[in-house]
Design an enzyme around this catalytic site. Structure first.
Site, PDB file in Angstrom:
ATOM      1  CG  HIS A  88      -1.975  -0.992   1.237  1.00 16.12           C
ATOM      2  ND1 HIS A  88      -3.130  -0.824   1.959  1.00 16.12           N
ATOM      3  CD2 HIS A  88      -2.096  -2.190   0.607  1.00 16.12           C
ATOM      4  CE1 HIS A  88      -3.922  -1.874   1.778  1.00 16.12           C
ATOM      5  NE2 HIS A  88      -3.303  -2.714   0.964  1.00 16.12           N
ATOM      6  CD  GLU A  90      -1.950   4.342   3.170  1.00 18.23           C
ATOM      7  OE1 GLU A  90      -3.133   4.592   3.485  1.00 18.23           O
ATOM      8  OE2 GLU A  90      -1.659   3.507   2.297  1.00 18.23           O
ATOM      9  CB  CYS A 118      -6.614  -0.164   5.178  1.00 17.16           C
ATOM     10  SG  CYS A 118      -4.924  -0.791   5.053  1.00 17.16           S
ATOM     11  CB  CYS A 121      -2.029   1.804   6.029  1.00 20.63           C
ATOM     12  SG  CYS A 121      -1.729   0.955   4.453  1.00 20.63           S
TER      13      CYS A 121
END
Length: 181
Positions: A88, A90, A118, A121
């Site tokens: 992801h 992040e 999410c 993250c």
């Protein structure tokens, strides 16, 4: 801001060094800085690989800034590109910033991301001791900064960053809507 969402602004508690150099900016200056940084995150989000016909990652961009406002690292979703479910935006920005800083502790740093983090993250941001999280669009299905869960401000955790949500929400949401059409 959507009804039922936490109001944008300082929510929660920050670790040592949060907003060093930004404190003197005041609320208006901080908002302007966050919007400027979010525009950079939007650039990262839409700067995918040249061959977008074969790589179809959701366009989420993240930029991690040091306490002095220096850009330390960027990340863009790379799950499809790498086949890595943890790739992801992040997480990639945090990994790259930690490598550049030579430490996993990112005290005083600010992560700016175009979509509400999410659970994975948000957990990574807490564990890396990121002091401030700024995000654009709310994510009602998986958001862990106030929408579905609130990992970033969970009082049971040993670190809780400041959270600013809904920054340039219309622009960040438009990029995602265009992708899913």
């Amino acid at each position: 801001m959507r009804p039922g969402q936490p109001t944008p602004g300082v929510v929660g508690r920050a670790g040592p060094g949060a907003h060093e150099g930004l404190a003197e900016l005041g609320e208006v200056g901080r908002r302007q800085r966050h919007e400027l940084w979010m525009r950079r995150a939007l650039e990262v989000a839409v700067s995918g690989p040249a061959d977008t016909t074969t790589i179809d990652d959701i366009p989420v961009g993240a930029v991690l800034y040091g306490a002095d406002g220096t850009e330390l690292a960027v990340g863009r979703n790379e799950r499809e590109l790498t086949g890595d479910p943890t790739a992801h935006a992040e997480v990639l920005a945090v990994r790259r910033a930690a490598e550049r800083a030579g430490s996993w502790r990112l005290d005083g740093c600010t992560l700016v991301v175009t979509l509400e983090p999410c659970t994975m993250c948000a957990g990574a941001l807490v564990l890396a001791r990121v002091s401030t999280v700024v995000f654009g669009a709310w994510e009602p299905k998986t958001g862990a900064a106030g929408s579905l869960w609130d990992v970033l401000r969970d009082r049971r955790l040993n670190h809780r960053p400041e959270v600013y949500g809904g920054v340039l929400e219309a622009e960040t949401a438009a990029v995602l809507r265009a992708f899913f059409r």
